[in-house]
Design a protein around this motif. Structure first.
Motif, mmCIF file in Angstrom:
data_model
loop_
_atom_site.group_PDB
_atom_site.id
_atom_site.type_symbol
_atom_site.label_atom_id
_atom_site.label_comp_id
_atom_site.label_asym_id
_atom_site.label_seq_id
_atom_site.Cartn_x
_atom_site.Cartn_y
_atom_site.Cartn_z
ATOM 1 N N THR A 171 43.335 45.877 37.923
ATOM 2 C CA THR A 171 43.540 44.576 37.294
ATOM 3 C C THR A 171 42.199 43.866 37.173
ATOM 4 N N VAL A 172 42.036 43.146 36.091
ATOM 5 C CA VAL A 172 40.781 42.474 35.794
ATOM 6 C C VAL A 172 40.747 41.071 36.399
ATOM 7 N N SER A 173 41.910 40.425 36.507
ATOM 8 C CA SER A 173 41.944 39.060 37.024
ATOM 9 C C SER A 173 43.200 38.846 37.878
ATOM 10 N N ASP A 174 43.194 37.723 38.587
ATOM 11 C CA ASP A 174 44.358 37.350 39.390
ATOM 12 C C ASP A 174 45.489 36.876 38.486
ATOM 13 N N SER A 175 46.704 36.963 38.989
ATOM 14 C CA SER A 175 47.859 36.369 38.337
ATOM 15 C C SER A 175 48.671 35.681 39.429
ATOM 16 N N GLU A 193 43.136 40.380 41.886
ATOM 17 C CA GLU A 193 42.112 41.089 41.132
ATOM 18 C C GLU A 193 41.762 42.387 41.859
#
Length: 159
Positions: free
Chosen positions: A96-100, A135
């Motif tokens: 994953t590239v970023s947090d969610s 991330e």
């Protein structure tokens, strides 16, 4: 994946009903709508103010734009129906590239995640229903190609 498909079907059903209601509205009010845009004389007899006519036209244009957006989204859902019937999902795995972290950390919370594919290096967006996603987690997902709705198959936290 079943939960994602159920949520997608519910959205499609609601949007389909909204589109059907708009089409029925157009059929019932076709003379009024035609007069509103093409026969100014008839409309100015009933509605005296210039602002009234502008308001009515603006409302009709907004409804038309919303209907077009509904048709575009419903077409994506319709294009995914063969994949759902045949259970032919697309698979993607990577980091994953970023947090969610929006909303609550519940398993049925809708999240948009960005995954960097291991094989191609391409970043893809997939909509899943999951708890918080951090991330640099290694995630395997299955998803539908047009709507990008999917489900997480496995996930590993990398520290």
């Amino acid at each position: 994946m079943e939960y994602s498909i159920m949520r997608l079907a519910r959205i499609g059903f609601i949007f389909g009903i909204a589109l059907l209601v708009y089409i029925i509205y157009l059929i019932k009010k076709r003379q009024f709508i035609f007069a509103l845009f093409f026969k100014k004389g008839i409309i100015t007899e009933k509605y005296k103010g210039k602002n009234d006519i502008i308001f009515l036209r603006s409302g009709q244009i907004i409804l038309l734009i919303v209907a077009i957006i509904l048709v575009l989204y419903l077409s994506k859902i319709i294009l995914d129906i063969p994949y759902i019937i045949n259970e032919e999902y697309f698979y993607l795995e990577g980091y994953t590239v970023s947090d969610s972290h929006g909303g609550a950390s519940l398993s049925y919370e809708k999240r948009s995640i960005f995954i960097k594919d291991e094989t191609t290096g391409e970043i893809s967006e997939v909509i899943v229903f999951s708890e918080y996603i951090d991330e640099n987690e290694y995630i395997k997902v299955e998803f539908l190609p047009n709507t990008k709705y999917g489900a997480i198959i496995s996930r590993e936290k990398i520290e």
